[in-house]
Design an enzyme around this catalytic site. Structure first.
Site, PDB file in Angstrom:
ATOM      1  N   THR A 157       6.440 -11.497   6.132  1.00 21.61           N
ATOM      2  CA  THR A 157       6.591 -10.305   6.820  1.00 21.61           C
ATOM      3  C   THR A 157       7.589  -9.410   5.785  1.00 21.61           C
ATOM      4  OG1 THR A 157       8.364 -11.069   8.150  1.00 21.61           O
ATOM      5  CG2 THR A 157       6.497 -11.118   9.184  1.00 21.61           C
ATOM      6  N   HIS A 158       7.592  -8.195   5.707  1.00 20.29           N
ATOM      7  CA  HIS A 158       8.470  -7.717   4.854  1.00 20.29           C
ATOM      8  C   HIS A 158       8.148  -8.212   3.252  1.00 20.29           C
ATOM      9  CE1 HIS A 158      10.613  -6.030   8.102  1.00 20.29           C
ATOM     10  NE2 HIS A 158      10.285  -7.324   8.736  1.00 20.29           N
ATOM     11  N   SER A 279      -6.977  -8.306 -22.542  1.00 23.34           N
ATOM     12  CA  SER A 279      -6.239  -7.297 -23.025  1.00 23.34           C
ATOM     13  C   SER A 279      -6.841  -7.290 -24.681  1.00 23.34           C
ATOM     14  CB  SER A 279      -4.606  -7.356 -22.924  1.00 23.34           C
ATOM     15  OG  SER A 279      -4.183  -6.960 -24.184  1.00 23.34           O
ATOM     16  N   LYS A 285      -4.150 -12.520 -21.524  1.00 25.55           N
ATOM     17  CA  LYS A 285      -4.401 -11.785 -20.365  1.00 25.55           C
ATOM     18  C   LYS A 285      -5.687 -12.182 -19.710  1.00 25.55           C
ATOM     19  CE  LYS A 285      -2.017  -9.444 -18.429  1.00 25.55           C
ATOM     20  NZ  LYS A 285      -1.300  -8.100 -18.668  1.00 25.55           N
ATOM     21  N   ASN A 287      -7.023  -9.964 -16.310  1.00 21.16           N
ATOM     22  CA  ASN A 287      -6.365  -8.902 -15.326  1.00 21.16           C
ATOM     23  C   ASN A 287      -7.465  -8.634 -14.138  1.00 21.16           C
ATOM     24  OD1 ASN A 287      -4.251  -8.382 -17.007  1.00 21.16           O
ATOM     25  ND2 ASN A 287      -5.387  -7.183 -18.309  1.00 21.16           N
ATOM     26  N   GLU A 292      -8.502  -3.851  -8.778  1.00 23.99           N
ATOM     27  CA  GLU A 292      -7.771  -2.628  -9.301  1.00 23.99           C
ATOM     28  C   GLU A 292      -8.570  -1.304  -9.079  1.00 23.99           C
ATOM     29  OE1 GLU A 292      -6.199  -4.495 -12.972  1.00 23.99           O
ATOM     30  OE2 GLU A 292      -4.887  -3.187 -12.537  1.00 23.99           O
TER      31      GLU A 292
END
Ligand code: ARG
Length: 490
Positions: A157-158, A279, A285, A287, A292
């Site tokens: 939570t949070h 990348s 990398k 990704n 996204e």
């Protein structure tokens, strides 16, 4: 081709290519060209039955339309100088069936009821596609949940470690979310499934058209009640885009979660390489690009909803040409949503969840503190708030071992838990996440025994939804069959 058949009487000036391009809905109308052929067929069959068009003309028109259905529309039907697909199809019909027969089709009809009918038909098909995407996604979540009833992990939570839970609990939470998206789409479909056809421009017509018959040919449950509402209603579009925007928002939340889980900070998931990019400079990398991009697509769908609401809000009754510009927003909202759903399902199907990393984090940040407070209530009869304060202070003092808990009890409640019999082993038994989860009692909690039933319930609900949507698409195919057999009878 000849001069625009609609403008020929009333208007003299020819329009420039710029004006034609500016006004034409032809590009977006590609979505409804097949619906429009069926609308034309239903209308002609009904006109013939009611005696408003002779059999010979009806036959000529229907055989040309049949040909368009099988072989595709002639390219001229999509000519931008025809304003829209409705005028385009009428023009090629006049060309193919002759001016007399061709000119008889549009009796008792307007493009206003025509386009509203086409839009509803195409929306139905696309909703069925979206539904099937939500089913794929739910299926993936359910089957991964089933495998992970005992995979312990922290819940947040949070975005702070909160309490231990299981991966099944997490995944089913998302499944529940997406099952509501399916439900919303079923609702939208049911509400829109009435036929505007036969409402003409907005005020109906003096020809005794059989609106029930055309509604039936086109798979609608009934005609729309009020002919002005029939041509002016676009809230079915706003409702559909809203449902898609909510769905994409839910998808975006899940994307965000998975992106976070795939970071080196968290490492709960290893996504399949197929959905990732690397990348051009940093060789190490990996990704999560697909997620996204998906998160970004939700922004486009929310944008389409805003555009749709804004476009409609100031339109008086009944038809206004502005409405034409609404349609591309609907098509794009569907495009983004329907391409995202199967991808997300695959991503979940192929994800490798890291049980070790999850387990390691399950206790981090004192996620078991609530259970210790509950234990002090159960075993030593303390008020919950007192227990909460003791454990909270122990956390602040730096540990949940016996010595610290005792110190905290003395400090905050002026009591000795050691004197009451609290031991170190007792504390460490209480703080075992696996046991905590196993002992959860409440309906909906991650207790694996309860989650197993929840998985079964989700599965049943999914199968029911699939059956319902199959029935809906069968109804559409049956309607198409009715048109076909009415044509061959003629
Ligand atoms: N292309 C128009 C649309 O999509 C069809 C209806 C045109 N009606 C009219 N009265 N100009 O809205």
């Amino acid at each position: 081709m000849a001069k625009d058949q609609i403008r020929a009487g009333r208007l003299d000036a020819q329009r420039s290519k710029e004006i034609e391009d500016y006004l034409s809905s032809m590009e977006a109308d590609k979505q409804i060209s097949s619906s429009d052929i069926r609308v034309d067929m239903a209308h002609i069959l009904m006109l013939e039955k009611q005696g408003f068009i002779d059999k010979q003309s009806a036959k000529k028109l229907l055989s040309a339309l049949n040909k368009y259905m099988d072989e595709g529309l002639p390219a001229d039907a999509f000519d931008v100088d025809r304003e829209d697909i409705h005028a385009g199809i009428e023009a090629v019909l006049i060309n193919d069936a002759g001016a007399d027969a061709g000119g008889r089709m549009h009796l008792g009809r307007s493009r206003n009821d025509e386009v509203a009918t086409c839009l509803k038909m195409r929306t139905r098909e696309l909703i069925l596609e979206t539904l099937s995407g939500t089913f794929e996604l739910r299926r993936a979540l359910i089957s991964r949940a089933e495998e992970n009833l005992n995979t312990i992990m922290p819940g947040f939570t949070h975005l702070q470690h909160a309490q231990p839970t299981t991966l099944a609990h997490y995944l089913l939470a998302y499944e529940n979310l997406f099952s509501r998206d399916s439900a919303r789409l079923f609702d939208a479909y049911a509400r829109l499934n009435k036929s505007p056809l036969g409402s003409a421009a907005f005020a109906g017509t003096g020809f005794d058209l059989d609106r029930n018959l055309t509604a039936d040919y086109l798979g609608f449950i009934s005609p729309v009640e009020n002919s002005m509402d029939a041509v002016a209603n676009r809230d079915f579009i706003v409702e559909t885009i809203s449902d898609l925007a909510i769905l994409m928002t839910n998808i975006s939340r899940m994307c965000e979660e998975l992106i976070l889980w795939s970071t080196a900070f968290v490492k709960f998931v290893n996504l399949n390489d197929a959905y990732c990019s690397t990348s051009s400079i940093m060789p190490q990398k990996k990704n999560p690009d697909t997620l996204e991009i998906m998160r970004a697509k939700s922004a486009a769908v929310i944008g389409e909803l805003t555009a749709a609401l804004t476009l409609i809000k100031s339109l008086p009754m009944s038809y206004n040409r502005d409405l034409q510009d609404l349609n591309p927003h609907l098509w794009n909202a569907f495009k983004q949503t329907n391409s995202s759903l199967p991808l997300l399902a695959e991503i979940i199907d192929t994800a490798e969840f890291d049980e070790t990393a999850m387990k390691k984090q399950a206790k981090a940040g004192n996620t078991t503190a609530t259970e210790l407070a509950d234990h002090l209530v159960r075993e030593y009869g303390l008020p919950f708030r007192t227990a909460h304060n003791i454990v909270g202070r122990a956390v602040k003092l730096g540990s949940l071992d016996l010595k610290t808990v005792e110190e905290a009890a003395k400090e905050t409640a002026k009591i000795s838990l050691v004197e009451k019999g609290l031991t170190d082993t007792e504390i460490s038994n209480v703080l075992n996440p696996k046991d905590i989860i196993k002992h959860k009692k409440t309906y909906g909690s991650p207790n694996p025994r309860l989650m197993k039933k929840a998985v079964q319930a989700a599965d049943v609900r999914l199968v029911q939804d699939e059956v319902t949507s199959d029935m809906m698409s069968d109804q559409l195919s049956e309607a198409d069959e009715k048109i076909k057999s009415a044509i061959s009878e003629l």
